[in-house]
Design an enzyme around this catalytic site. Structure first.
Site, PDB file in Angstrom:
ATOM      1  N   CYS A 157       0.839  -1.202   0.000  1.00  0.00           N
ATOM      2  CA  CYS A 157       0.000   0.000   0.000  1.00  0.00           C
ATOM      3  C   CYS A 157       0.875   1.253   0.000  1.00  0.00           C
ATOM      4  O   CYS A 157       0.600   2.222  -0.704  1.00  0.00           O
ATOM      5  CB  CYS A 157      -0.915   0.017   1.223  1.00  0.00           C
ATOM      6  SG  CYS A 157      -2.021  -1.404   1.361  1.00  0.00           S
ATOM      7  N   ASP A 213      30.889  16.678  27.401  1.00  0.00           N
ATOM      8  CA  ASP A 213      31.415  18.015  27.665  1.00  0.00           C
ATOM      9  C   ASP A 213      31.299  18.296  29.153  1.00  0.00           C
ATOM     10  O   ASP A 213      30.362  17.822  29.816  1.00  0.00           O
ATOM     11  CB  ASP A 213      30.621  19.037  26.861  1.00  0.00           C
ATOM     12  CG  ASP A 213      31.184  20.434  27.008  1.00  0.00           C
ATOM     13  OD1 ASP A 213      32.407  20.584  26.884  1.00  0.00           O
ATOM     14  OD2 ASP A 213      30.399  21.367  27.262  1.00  0.00           O
ATOM     15  N   ASP A 253      25.850  20.965  25.903  1.00  0.00           N
ATOM     16  CA  ASP A 253      24.675  21.786  26.200  1.00  0.00           C
ATOM     17  C   ASP A 253      24.220  22.596  24.998  1.00  0.00           C
ATOM     18  O   ASP A 253      23.279  23.377  25.093  1.00  0.00           O
ATOM     19  CB  ASP A 253      24.935  22.700  27.395  1.00  0.00           C
ATOM     20  CG  ASP A 253      26.094  23.669  27.161  1.00  0.00           C
ATOM     21  OD1 ASP A 253      26.609  23.716  26.022  1.00  0.00           O
ATOM     22  OD2 ASP A 253      26.483  24.368  28.112  1.00  0.00           O
ATOM     23  N   ASP A 263      28.862  23.837  21.247  1.00  0.00           N
ATOM     24  CA  ASP A 263      29.232  22.473  20.887  1.00  0.00           C
ATOM     25  C   ASP A 263      28.708  22.069  19.508  1.00  0.00           C
ATOM     26  O   ASP A 263      28.788  20.896  19.151  1.00  0.00           O
ATOM     27  CB  ASP A 263      28.672  21.474  21.919  1.00  0.00           C
ATOM     28  CG  ASP A 263      29.137  21.791  23.325  1.00  0.00           C
ATOM     29  OD1 ASP A 263      30.305  22.144  23.476  1.00  0.00           O
ATOM     30  OD2 ASP A 263      28.329  21.685  24.253  1.00  0.00           O
TER      31      ASP A 263
END
Length: 826
Positions: free
Chosen positions: A22, A502, A709, A713
Site C-alpha cells: 500500500c 562536555d 549543552d 558544541d
C-alpha cells in the site's frame, strides 16, 4: 550535485494503508503528480510527507489546488485521506443575513488548503477537512474572522479518524463473521440439508459478503493493480474472488467440475474476509494505542485561555490569543501559551520540559511555556509565542517527524516488500500449475492451494515491523523528556560505543561561583573591579560568576573599551583607574596571556594548585604605567550536577567507553572527572577542537555520541554519530543535535541509549518474525509438505495466521510503552 530542496512540504494524513505494498502504491501515485519533488509514506502513522517543486505554484503548501490534486491522486489509487469535521455556527440579524453570512463564509472556507468540503444545513456549516492541526487552525481562524461565526472542532481529529477506521473494520467483521460461521456449520460433513443447505442460499450469502465487507479489498487491491502496483489487499482480493468465483461457477454450472473435485468454498471466502476484518479491527485499535504518547502531549495544551483586556477577563479559545495579549492563569490550570510573567507568581509543574514533577516557583519576569501546570498561585503572563509557535507545539512536531521517519534498518524490508506481492502472485500461479498438472489433485485442489498461498503471505508484518517500533519508541522517549530527530538517530544511539561528555553545563551545573581572588598588586577590591569590568563584555558563564562576585561586594563596574574575546583562550579589554587613565587587562589561560605578549610570572604555579582542587583559575595580567606585568588570578568552581556520578556509572554499565572533554586545564578537568567516576580525560580542548576529538575517536573505530549543552558544541554535535544536547528546555530545536534532552539531567543520556537499544531489539525481533513467518508459511500453504505426509494449510487457517502475524508485530512494538529506564540489564 546537491539534491533539490522542496519549495514546500505537505503533511497528508491517509486512510486505508495496510502493508508495504500500500505504501509503495501511494508513493507511486503521488510521485506521478506533476510538480511533486519527493514522497515518503509511513505505514504506522498513516501519513505522507510530500515535497513540492516550485512548479506546483508560488503558494506552495498554501495552495488549495496543490492539495486538491494530491487528494484526488490518493483517491484514484484506491485509498483515501484522513479527514475530520469542524462544525461552525453562524449567527445573523435575520434569516436572510444569516444565509448571506453562511454563503460568504462557505466560499472562503472552500478556498482553504486542506478543506475537502463544506455543507450548509441551514443552521450552520459542516466543514470536512484534513485531520491535521494546520487545516483545523485555518478553518477556525477563518470562522473567527467572519465575526459572527463560532467553530466547534474535534479536539483530537487524528484519534477520531483512527477510531472511525477501527469502527469500519468492526462493522465489516460483524457482517462477515456470522455469515462465515453459518456457512462453516451447514457445509460440514454430515450436516443436515434442506433449505439451509441450499447452494443457492450459500451463493447469495457469500456474494453479499464479497461485495459488502469485501468491497474495501476489491477497491484497494484492484485499484493498486491499475497503477502497476500490488498490495496485501491485492492478494486478499484475488484469493477470496477466486474462491468465491470458483464456487459460484460450481453452483451455476456444476457439470464443469467432476463431482469429487467440485469447489465448495463459500465458507472459505467469507471466513477469510471475516478473519482479516477481525485482524484489522484489532490492529487499528493496537495502532491507536501506539500513538497515545503524541496524544498525551497534544492534550497538555488547554483549549481555552482567560484573556485580560481593559480590566475585563473572559474565556476565549486558546487559538484566539495573539502575541502581546495578557492571559491569567489560576491554580490548577495549564498555561495556554508561551509567555513572560508580568503580575503575580505561581508554582509550575514543568515535567513536560524537565521530566521532574517538583514544581518550580516562577515570578515576574520569568518565562513560562504552554502545557505546564500551575500548582499554586495565580499570575498574569504576556504571550510571546502562540498556536503552532509554542514550545509544546514544537515538541509535538519533532515527535511526529521522528515517528514518521524511516530507520536505516528498514531498507532491507523495503527492498523485499517492493517485490514481495509480485513474487507471491507468481508462486500462486506456479502452485496452481504444479498441482493441476503433476500433483494429481484436480483443478479444485490446485485452486485451493493457490488461494492458500495468496492469503497466507503477509507483507503487512514486513511493512509494520520497523515503523510501529519507531512510532512507540519515539513516543516513549518524548514521555521521558527525550526528543529524537528521526529514526536514524534512534538507531544510531543504539549502536554507540563511546560517549564524550562536555564538562561545563553538561556534567557540571553551568553556574560557577568565585572561590578565590588573589591580587598580586594593590588591594583586592580594585583588582576584582578591573577584572569584572572586563568580563562584563563576555557572555561566558565564568564571566557571569566574576561579575556577580564583584556586584555582591558592592563594586561599581564600567563597560570595557576595545573588548576582545578569544574562544577557549580568554578576554582582553581596557578599563580606567581612579585617575581616569586606561589600563589594558588580559584575562584567561597562560597560553592566552603569552600569545598577547603578557608575562605570567609565578601565577602558573598558583593556578596549578587551585586546579588540583577542581577549580578553574583565570590568570590576569595588566599593562599600566608600570608596564606589562602579572596582576593576579581569580578561581571559580563549577560543581558537578547531582546524579552525574550515577549517570556515568550507568553509561559504563551499558558497556560504553566514557570520556570527559573540557577546555579547562588538565588538573581541573581530572579533578572534576574524579568526582563523577570518569577515568579518561581530554583536557585543554578548544571549542573547535571538540569536533577533532570526535573524528579521532571515529577513526579508531568507535561510534561516538557527543553530549553537550548546545551552546558552543554545535560542530562536535554535528560531527558525532549521535549528537546529544542536554538541558534544551523550551529551546527544543537544537539544530545540530540528533537527540535533545529537555532537562539538564545527564542521566537521560543512559535512558536514551537504553531505549534506543530496546527499540532496535524490537525492530529486529519484528523483522525476524515477519521473514520467518513468510519463509515457513508460504511453502506449507503451497502444499509442499503434503507429499511427505506433512500438514495441509486450509485457506481459512492461512488467513488467520496472516492476520495474527501483523497483530504480533504491532503488539510486540507496544511493549515499548512499558519501557522503564535503569531496569534490568538490556
Amino acid at each position: 550535485m546537491a539534491p533539490d530542496v522542496p519549495a514546500a512540504v505537505i503533511d497528508l494524513p491517509l486512510s486505508g494503508l495496510r502493508c508495504a505494498g500500500c505504501v509503495a502504491t501511494v508513493e507511486k501515485v503521488l510521485a506521478s503528480v506533476p510538480g511533486v519533488a519527493s514522497v515518503s509514506v509511513n505505514l504506522a502513522t498513516s501519513r505522507a510527507t510530500v515535497g513540492l517543486a516550485p512548479t506546483m505554484g508560488p503558494a506552495g503548501a498554501a495552495s488549495a489546488d496543490a492539495l486538491g490534486t494530491l487528494v484526488a491522486a490518493v483517491r484514484a489509487g484506491g485509498y483515501d485521506v484522513g479527514a475530520t469535521t469542524t462544525r461552525i455556527a453562524v449567527g445573523g440579524t435575520d434569516a436572510g443575513g444569516a444565509a448571506d453570512a453562511r454563503a460568504g463564509l462557505a466560499s472562503a472556507l472552500r478556498a482553504l488548503p486542506g478543506v475537502l468540503g463544506v455543507t450548509d444545513d441551514g443552521g450552520g456549516l459542516a466543514v470536512t477537512h484534513l485531520a491535521t492541526d494546520a487545516a483545523g487552525r485555518a478553518v477556525r481562524a477563518t470562522a473567527r474572522a467572519a465575526g459572527r461565526a463560532s467553530a466547534v472542532a474535534d479536539a483530537d481529529p487524528e484519534r477520531t479518524a483512527r477510531a472511525r477506521e477501527a469502527a469500519r473494520w468492526r462493522a465489516r467483521f460483524l457482517l462477515a463473521g456470522p455469515v462465515a460461521a453459518f456457512l462453516m456449520v451447514v457445509t460440514m460433513p454430515h450436516a443436515g440439508h434442506g433449505v439451509l443447505g441450499s447452494p443457492w442460499l450459500h451463493l447469495a450469502l457469500a456474494t453479499a459478503v464479497q461485495v459488502g465487507p469485501g468491497l474495501a479489498f476489491l477497491r484497494s487491491g484492484f485499484g493498486a493493480l491499475r497503477h502497476g502496483a500490488a498490495s496485501m489487499d491485492t492478494l486478499i482480493a484475488l484469493g477470496t474472488t477466486v474462491a468465491w468465483a470458483a464456487s459460484a461457477v460450481a453452483v451455476v454450472a456444476p457439470g464443469l467440475f467432476p463431482a469429487a473435485d467440485r469447489p465448495a468454498w463459500f465458507d472459505a471466502s467469507t471466513g477469510i474476509l471475516a478473519i482479516v476484518c477481525l485482524g484489522r479491527w484489532l490492529e487499528e485499535r493496537a495502532k491507536g494505542r501506539a500513538g497515545e504518547a503524541i496524544r498525551a502531549l497534544v492534550a497538555l495544551a488547554p483549549p481555552t485561555a482567560r484573556l485580560v483586556a481593559d480590566g475585563v477577563e473572559r474565556d476565549v479559545a486558546a487559538d484566539d490569543v495573539e502575541v502581546g495579549d495578557l492571559v491569567r492563569v489560576r491554580p490548577g490550570e495549564r498555561v495556554p501559551v508561551d509567555g513572560t510573567l508580568v503580575e503575580g507568581a505561581g508554582a509550575l509543574d514543568e515535567a513536560l520540559l524537565t521530566g521532574e514533577s517538583l514544581p518550580r516557583d516562577r515570578g515576574v519576569g520569568d518565562p513560562v511555556v504552554a502545557g505546564t501546570l500551575n500548582r499554586a498561585g495565580t499570575f498574569v503572563l504576556r504571550a510571546t509565542k502562540v498556536g503552532g509557535d509554542t514550545a509544546l507545539a514544537s515538541i509535538v512536531r519533532l515527535v511526529r517527524d521522528a515517528q514518521g521517519s524511516r530507520a536505516p534498518v528498514q531498507r532491507l524490508a523495503d527492498r523485499v516488500a517492493a517485490v514481495f506481492v509480485p513474487v507471491v502472485l507468481v508462486l500462486a500461479v506456479a502452485t496452481f500449475a504444479l498441482w493441476a498438472t503433476v500433483g494429481g489433485g484436480g483443478v479444485a485442489t490446485a485452486l485451493a492451494f493457490a488461494v492458500a498461498v495468496l492469503v497466507t503471505a503477509c507483507p503487512c508484518a514486513l511493512g509494520l515491523a520497523t515503523p510501529t517500533a519507531v512510532l512507540v519508541g519515539a513516543g516513549r522517549a518524548a514521555g521521558l523528556g527525550i526528543l529524537v530527530r528521526d529514526a536514524a538517530a534512534l538507531e544510531g544511539a543504539a549502536g554507540v560505543t563511546t560517549v564524550l561528555l562536555d564538562k561545563t553545563g553538561t556534567l557540571t551545573t553551568g553556574h560557577p561561583t568565585v572561590t578565590d581572588v588573589v591580587a598580586l598588586d594593590g588591594d583586592e577590591a580594585t583588582f576584582l573591579r578591573f577584572v569584572a569590568s572586563v568580563e562584563r563584555g563576555s557572555e561566558h558563564p565564568v564571566a557571569d560568576a566574576v561579575v556577580a562576585a564583584a556586584r555582591a561586594r558592592g563594586l561599581v563596574l564600567e563597560s570595557p573599551d576595545r573588548f576582545e574575546a578569544v574562544p577557549g583562550g580568554g578576554v582582553r579589554g581596557t578599563v580606567h583607574g581612579d585617575d581616569g587613565s586606561g589600563r589594558d587587562v588580559v584575562i584567561g589561560t597562560a597560553a592566552h596571556l603569552g600569545a598577547t605578549g603578557f608575562p605570567v610570572g609565578d601565577l602558573e604555579a598558583r593556578a596549578d594548585a587551585l586546579a588540583r582542587e577542581g577549580k578553574t583559575p583565570l590568570l590576569v595580567a595588566i599593562d599600566d604605567d608600570a608596564g606589562r606585568r602579572p596582576f593576579g588570578l581569580v578561581a571559580v568552581r563549577d560543581d558537578a550536577r547531582p546524579g552525574a556520578a550515577q549517570a556515568v556509572a550507568r553509561l559504563a554499565g551499558l558497556g560504553l567507553d566514557v570520556a570527559l572533554v573540557s577546555g579547562d586545564r588538565r588538573a581541573t578537568a581530572e579533578a572534576v572527572a574524579g568526582t563523577v567516576g570518569i577515568r579518561r580525560v581530554l583536557a585543554e580542548v578548544r571549542p573547535e577542537g571538540k569536533a577533532a576529538e570526535v573524528a579521532r575517536a571515529q577513526a579508531a573505530g568507535a561510534r561516538v555520541a557527543f553530549v553537550g549543552d548546545g551552546v558552543n558544541d554545535a560542530p562536535a554535535l554535528a560531527a558525532a554519530d549521535v549528537g546529544i544536547a542536554v538541558g534544551a528546555g523550551a529551546d527544543v530545536a537544537v539544530e545540530a543535535a540528533d537527540v535533545t534532552l529537555l532537562s539538564d539531567d545527564v542521566g537521560r543520556v543512559a535512558d536514551a541509549v537504553e531505549l534506543a537499544r530496546a527499540t532496535l531489539r524490537t525492530i529486529r525481533g519484528n523483522l525476524f518474525w515477519a521473514f520467518a513467518y513468510n519463509v515457513a508459511a508460504i511453502p506449507v500453504a503451497a502444499g509442499l509438505a503434503v507429499p511427505f505426509g506433512g500438514p495441509r494449510l486450509s485457506p481459512m487457517v492461512a488467513s488467520a495466521l496472516m492476520a495474527l502475524s501483523s497483530l504480533f508485530v504491532v503488539t510486540n512494538s507496544l511493549r515499548l510503552r512499558r519501557f522503564t529506564p535503569g531496569g534490568p540489564a538490556r
